[in-house]
Write an enzyme that holds these catalytic residues in place. Structure first.
Site, PDB file in Angstrom:
ATOM      1  N   LYS A 134      67.769  58.781   0.256  1.00  0.00           N
ATOM      2  CA  LYS A 134      66.979  59.840   0.869  1.00  0.00           C
ATOM      3  C   LYS A 134      65.823  59.219   1.100  1.00  0.00           C
ATOM      4  CE  LYS A 134      69.827  62.282  -1.822  1.00  0.00           C
ATOM      5  NZ  LYS A 134      70.811  63.462  -1.689  1.00  0.00           N
TER       6      LYS A 134
ATOM      7  N   ASP B 174      68.990  58.748 -13.736  1.00  0.00           N
ATOM      8  CA  ASP B 174      69.626  58.884 -12.040  1.00  0.00           C
ATOM      9  C   ASP B 174      68.321  59.196 -11.479  1.00  0.00           C
ATOM     10  OD1 ASP B 174      71.079  58.895 -10.259  1.00  0.00           O
ATOM     11  OD2 ASP B 174      71.683  60.882 -10.265  1.00  0.00           O
TER      12      ASP B 174
ATOM     13  N   TRP C  38      73.177  68.156 -11.119  1.00  0.00           N
ATOM     14  CA  TRP C  38      73.830  67.700  -9.905  1.00  0.00           C
ATOM     15  C   TRP C  38      75.326  67.907 -10.092  1.00  0.00           C
ATOM     16  CZ3 TRP C  38      75.771  62.492  -7.977  1.00  0.00           C
ATOM     17  CH2 TRP C  38      75.962  62.431  -6.368  1.00  0.00           C
TER      18      TRP C  38
HETATM   19  N1  KET Z   1      72.028  61.400  -7.785  1.00  0.00           N
HETATM   20  C1  KET Z   1      71.342  62.731  -7.501  1.00  0.00           C
HETATM   21  C2  KET Z   1      70.326  63.411  -8.428  1.00  0.00           C
HETATM   22  C3  KET Z   1      71.564  63.281  -6.348  1.00  0.00           C
HETATM   23  O1  KET Z   1      70.908  64.280  -6.106  1.00  0.00           O
HETATM   24  C4  KET Z   1      72.684  62.735  -5.379  1.00  0.00           C
HETATM   25  C5  KET Z   1      72.890  63.102  -4.072  1.00  0.00           C
HETATM   26  C6  KET Z   1      72.998  61.303  -5.962  1.00  0.00           C
HETATM   27  C7  KET Z   1      72.696  60.975  -7.015  1.00  0.00           C
HETATM   28  C8  KET Z   1      73.964  60.588  -4.953  1.00  0.00           C
HETATM   29  O2  KET Z   1      73.118  59.828  -4.018  1.00  0.00           O
HETATM   30  P1  KET Z   1      73.907  59.060  -2.946  1.00  0.00           P
HETATM   31  O3  KET Z   1      73.191  57.892  -2.581  1.00  0.00           O
HETATM   32  O4  KET Z   1      74.093  59.569  -1.775  1.00  0.00           O
HETATM   33  O5  KET Z   1      75.401  58.447  -3.447  1.00  0.00           O
HETATM   34  N2  KET Z   1      72.621  64.298  -4.050  1.00  0.00           N
HETATM   35  C9  KET Z   1      72.776  64.868  -2.517  1.00  0.00           C
HETATM   36  C10 KET Z   1      73.901  64.717  -1.795  1.00  0.00           C
HETATM   37  C11 KET Z   1      75.303  64.878  -2.453  1.00  0.00           C
HETATM   38  O6  KET Z   1      75.813  65.795  -3.021  1.00  0.00           O
HETATM   39  O7  KET Z   1      76.118  63.773  -2.348  1.00  0.00           O
HETATM   40  C12 KET Z   1      72.830  66.526  -2.900  1.00  0.00           C
HETATM   41  O8  KET Z   1      72.622  67.010  -3.947  1.00  0.00           O
HETATM   42  O9  KET Z   1      72.760  67.464  -2.092  1.00  0.00           O
END
Ligand code: KET
Length: 398
Positions: free
Chosen positions: A247, A212, A131
């Site tokens: 999610k 993560d 990511w």
């Molecule tokens: N870790 C991973 C692996 C991940 O894919 C995301 C979000 C996050 C942490 C962040 O989670 P949050 O609770 O929203 O802070 N991924 C999606 C959204 C983004 O890019 O912000 C994505 O990969 O599309």
């Protein structure tokens, strides 16, 4: 005054959301970019368990005082139970420091600051690919970031031997950022046996595993998806875990996540807890209240918790269904090509192998939005758009 300020190139994932919103081909456009789950009707769901919790919060309305720097105790307990298991020995022993954070991103940020403060010589190794924001967050905290071998495009699997060899050459207290389940962006995970081997190396070389987990429940199930975390704990490793409820509770905008650090002793856990609070205080002082309350209510009420698990598995199963449909439709259209990767990969994403040019064509000619590295969010497919998307992909592959 700002002549020296350089423009921001934009984010490859979040930037797509703006592009998508501004696309006026509303009848056909399909958003397979950002990692967000949409229902069969193409809507962002409000889970029933969340609605029930919000009813409780609304009547009578809850006062909005500051939360503790590390979040509500019931929220922190919810993170711990989910990650380590309710009966976990490390929880009983009080060896885990946990704070509520602003999403999984906030957890990574606080963790990165902690690493920078207390392991200043550490390099953080991330999977190739990972990511994108993993790199941004750690570098933003002044931690050097490098990549370890991971995805093998030839086998649509993991370069497992290379990964192991690589880890064997790292230095003590280097950080290895791992995805316990539903690897982003590839959808390709380690098997449990592979985790056992990797974690032995991590232990042997005294590396710091930083796990993560943003998609717990979307791979196998809640417990199975936490295998790597629990195995590391069982082996006596000190481990950082950042988790996200964005999610699996469909609470993206509430910014609900957590950072847990499993420590060698209760005393060290207390010291670490204090330092995490200190970092929070210096960045944003305390977490946001609404999401903390929602998570606290859902996770600490047996009925709502069970309902929640059911709702997560419904999302998981719909994604699996869409993987199969897309694979079948594309295989029928282009029988000479192998699309079996769609059902082999797990979680929200498929790494399609489409080139940046093909992704741009999908967007410009067909209004189908994907990340330019070829990552597709399968959770944006539904029975109404899957044929259209398959058709568009077949066109750009021809
Ligand atoms: N870790 C991973 C692996 C991940 O894919 C995301 C979000 C996050 C942490 C962040 O989670 P949050 O609770 O929203 O802070 N991924 C999606 C959204 C983004 O890019 O912000 C994505 O990969 O599309």
């Amino acid at each position: 005054m700002f002549e020296h300020v350089t423009p921001y190139a934009g984010d490859p994932i979040l930037g797509l959301m703006d592009k998508f919103a501004n696309d006026d081909r509303t009848d056909i456009k399909v958003n397979l970019g950002v990692g967000v789950y949409y229902t069969e009707d193409g809507k962002l769901p409000v889970l029933e368990c969340v609605k029930a919790a919000e009813k409780q919060i609304a009547s009578p309305p809850k006062a909005r005082g500051y939360l503790p720097m590390d979040g509500l105790p019931g929220y922190r307990k919810a993170c711990q139970n989910l990650l380590f298991g309710r009966d976990s020995d490390v929880l009983k022993a009080g060896r885990v420091a946990t704070i509520a954070t602003l999403g999984g991103s906030g957890a990574l940020k606080v963790g990165a600051e902690f690493i920078h403060d207390w392991f200043p010589k550490a390099t953080c190794y991330v999977s190739d690919p990972t990511w994108g924001n993993h790199i941004g967050i750690f570098e933003g905290s002044g931690v050097e970031v490098k990549k370890y071998p991971y995805y093998d495009a030839k086998t649509i699997g993991v370069k497992f031997d290379e990964l192991c060899e690589f880890f064997k050459n790292l230095n003590e207290n280097d950080v290895v950022l791992l995805h316990p389940c539903c690897h982003n962006p590839t959808g390709v995970d380690l098997t449990n046996e592979q985790w056992d081997t990797v974690l032995e190396i991590v232990k042997d070389k005294k590396l710091i595993p930083f796990m993560d987990i943003a998609y717990q429940g979307f791979g196998d199930d809640m417990e199975g998806d936490a295998y790597a975390i629990r195995r590391a704990v069982e082996m006596g490793l000190t481990v950082f875990v950042s988790n996200s409820f964005s999610k699996n509770l469909s609470l993206y905008g509430e910014r609900v996540g957590g950072l847990s650090v499993v420590c060698p002793s209760k005393e060290e856990a207390e010291v670490v807890q204090g330092q995490l609070k200190f970092i929070v205080r210096r960045i944003y002082s305390s977490p946001a209240s609404h999401g903390n309350h929602v998570v606290d209510i859902v996770m600490n009420n047996d009925e709502l918790f069970t309902q929640w698990i059911g709702e997560v598995y419904e999302m998981r199963d719909r994604i699996r269904d869409m993987r199969q449909k897309l694979q079948d439709t594309l295989s029928a259209k282009l029988p000479e090509r192998d699309f079996s990767y769609f059902t082999k990969q797990r979680g929200m994403f498929s790494f399609t192998g489409l080139t940046a040019e093909q992704v741009v064509r999908l967007r410009e000619e067909f209004a189908v939005y994907m990340v330019e590295n070829g990552r597709m969010c399968i959770a944006g497919l539904n029975n109404k758009n899957v044929d259209y998307v398959a058709n568009a992909i077949a066109q750009v592959l021809k």
